[in-house]
Enzyme design. Structure first.
Site, PDB file in Angstrom:
ATOM      1  N   TRP A 258      44.812 -28.829 -17.135  1.00 37.83           N
ATOM      2  CA  TRP A 258      44.725 -27.617 -16.210  1.00 37.83           C
ATOM      3  C   TRP A 258      43.738 -26.634 -16.759  1.00 37.83           C
ATOM      4  CZ3 TRP A 258      46.131 -28.334 -11.768  1.00 37.83           C
ATOM      5  CH2 TRP A 258      46.858 -29.445 -11.222  1.00 37.83           C
TER       6      TRP A 258
ATOM      7  N   LYS B 256      57.243 -25.745 -10.105  1.00 42.00           N
ATOM      8  CA  LYS B 256      57.595 -26.524 -11.476  1.00 42.00           C
ATOM      9  C   LYS B 256      59.082 -26.082 -11.859  1.00 42.00           C
ATOM     10  CE  LYS B 256      53.456 -28.169 -11.061  1.00 42.00           C
ATOM     11  NZ  LYS B 256      52.513 -27.841 -11.858  1.00 42.00           N
TER      12      LYS B 256
ATOM     13  N   ASP C 207      48.189 -19.100 -17.698  1.00 42.42           N
ATOM     14  CA  ASP C 207      48.607 -20.133 -16.675  1.00 42.42           C
ATOM     15  C   ASP C 207      49.953 -20.529 -17.392  1.00 42.42           C
ATOM     16  OD1 ASP C 207      49.370 -22.140 -14.992  1.00 42.42           O
ATOM     17  OD2 ASP C 207      47.647 -23.299 -15.061  1.00 42.42           O
TER      18      ASP C 207
HETATM   19  C1  LIG Z   1      50.961 -27.711 -11.340  1.00 42.17           C
HETATM   20  C2  LIG Z   1      49.852 -26.838 -12.027  1.00 42.17           C
HETATM   21  C3  LIG Z   1      48.875 -26.409 -11.588  1.00 42.17           C
HETATM   22  C4  LIG Z   1      48.403 -26.316 -10.078  1.00 42.17           C
HETATM   23  O1  LIG Z   1      49.405 -25.857  -9.278  1.00 42.17           O
HETATM   24  P1  LIG Z   1      49.094 -25.790  -7.549  1.00 42.17           P
HETATM   25  O2  LIG Z   1      50.155 -24.904  -7.358  1.00 42.17           O
HETATM   26  O3  LIG Z   1      49.399 -27.023  -7.152  1.00 42.17           O
HETATM   27  O4  LIG Z   1      47.775 -25.276  -7.527  1.00 42.17           O
HETATM   28  C5  LIG Z   1      48.191 -25.312 -12.423  1.00 42.17           C
HETATM   29  N1  LIG Z   1      48.631 -25.271 -13.687  1.00 42.17           N
HETATM   30  C6  LIG Z   1      49.566 -25.890 -14.341  1.00 42.17           C
HETATM   31  C7  LIG Z   1      49.779 -25.514 -15.666  1.00 42.17           C
HETATM   32  C8  LIG Z   1      50.311 -26.779 -13.649  1.00 42.17           C
HETATM   33  O5  LIG Z   1      51.337 -27.533 -14.127  1.00 42.17           O
END
Ligand SMILES: *Cc1c(COP(=O)(O)O)cnc(C)c1O
Length: 380
Positions: A112, A206, A182
């Site tokens: 990511w 998530k 993030d």
């Molecule tokens: C799933 C995820 C993303 C992407 O998320 P989207 O909402 O699908 O754009 C980005 N960073 C991390 C750490 C993730 O687990």
């Protein structure tokens, strides 16, 4: 329309999906109960205006829940945005890097982070302050190993790399540059020192709800650094000024986010309780890895193991396929690892009940014994 087929909670499997992912049963029950009409409103949450008093209340309560759980004070704004976590890969450098003449410093700890870097490079200079590629992103840096540039516009990290299963164990401190994080795959999983972050963000699907909303916690002074001339909807100031309602927000996703926050606070003991629960669940699986004599080989180094995504390999891809198929027959689904790492990934987010993790643990122990018994029989 064809007639609806009624399903029940008893039909549910243990869902180890990395995202969208399992929700708390209590939250789904609440949604189900309130779906025909929100109490006292006369319309469903799926139907009401984002400017209605009913949604005013939901939005306010959701912000208040998040402020309470994360300990967000007046220095930070909480925004609800769309475009997923992925849009933040672009919005962050557009708002905080463009035109600064400085660089964005990245701690590259997995997939990511790498995706975020690609977008940042389109907006300005990027400096990779640490890169875990040499050991296939199985670990995190010691703070002393991070080489920052002179005066970075910000320092960027991913608190939990969802694909590799490595997770920062503490909130790091890299000095005065704004720290951007993030936290998509470990949001609300444990207490966080929110004041350490200039910008802290997570998509909801998530660990905090469903797809459609991304939470951005941003320090107010950073809003003053946003350059003029950005597309209106990509400018953080637009959303801050309009209380996340510059246009139609994802009403249902914000409602679900509010319910999940409420569940964390009232049922799980807030973030400290959530952290204890998550640590206990993760330990069940890591203990199996550690006692397996290498049959289950964990991807993450022991000191960076994620409590959210447990990643491991078996001896051979055929065996891994068998493992996944056998698990599915027991109602343990979506255990296949990401293609870039391979193997198995058990995502055990906040809402995965202890019973699900216990069932997986038991299956892992039985699978290994059965395999090794077959192998021994083959040799004799
Ligand atoms: C799933 C995820 C993303 C992407 O998320 P989207 O909402 O699908 O754009 C980005 N960073 C991390 C750490 C993730 O687990």
């Amino acid at each position: 329309m064809t007639e609806a087929k009624r399903t029940t909670f008893a039909d549910r499997l243990f869902n180890f999906s990395p995202g969208p992912a399992v929700l708390p049963v209590e939250v789904i029950e609440r949604i189900q109960a309130e779906l025909p009409t929100l109490p006292g409103v006369g319309s469903s949450i799926l139907e009401i205006s984002h400017r209605s008093p009913a949604f005013d209340r939901i939005l306010e309560e959701t912000v208040a829940e998040l402020r309470g759980l994360l300990g967000v004070g007046n220095d930070h704004e909480i925004l609800f945005l769309q475009g997923g976590a992925s849009l933040q890969f672009s919005m962050i450098p557009m708002n905080l890097l463009r035109g600064t003449g400085r660089s964005a410093d990245f701690l590259l700890t997995g997939t990511w982070g790498a995706t975020a870097i690609k977008e940042a490079r389109k907006e300005g200079a990027v400096h990779v302050a640490w890169d875990g590629a040499a050991t296939r992103y199985d670990r995190l840096p010691a703070v002393a190993d991070v080489r920052l540039s002179d005066a970075p516009a910000y320092v960027y990290m991913t608190s939990n790399e969802t694909i590799q299963g490595v997770q920062w164990q503490t909130d790091p401190d890299f000095g005065p540059a704004p720290l951007v994080c993030d936290a998509s795959s470990d949001f609300l999983s444990r207490p966080v020192a929110i004041d350490r972050y200039g910008l802290f963000y997570a998509c909801a699907q998530k660990n905090a709800g469903i797809a459609g909303v991304t939470v951005v916690v941003i320090r107010r002074d950073l809003l003053e650094r946003c350059p003029d001339g950005l597309p209106t909807m990509l400018d953080y100031r637009t959303h801050a000024t309009n209380g996340s309602r510059a246009n139609t927000p994802p009403v249902f996703a914000i409602y679900v986010l509010g319910l999940v926050c409420n569940w964390v606070r009232e049922r799980m003991g807030g973030l400290p309780g959530m952290a204890r629960h998550n640590a206990a669940k993760a330990k069940l699986l890591y203990d199996v890895l550690d006692a397996s004599d290498g049959f289950y080989a964990g991807h993450a180094r022991a000191d960076c193991r994620s409590t959210m995504n447990v990643t491991f390999r078996l001896p051979g891809e055929e065996l891994e396929k068998e493992f996944v198929a056998g698990a599915a027959r027991r109602g343990l689904v979506d255990l296949k690892g990401h293609r870039s790492v391979g193997g198995i990934r058990a995502s055990i987010y906040n809402a995965m009940p202890m019973a699900g993790v216990e069932a997986l643990r038991d299956y892992m122990i039985e699978f290994q014994s059965a395999r090794q018994a077959t192998a021994a029989a083959g040799r004799s």
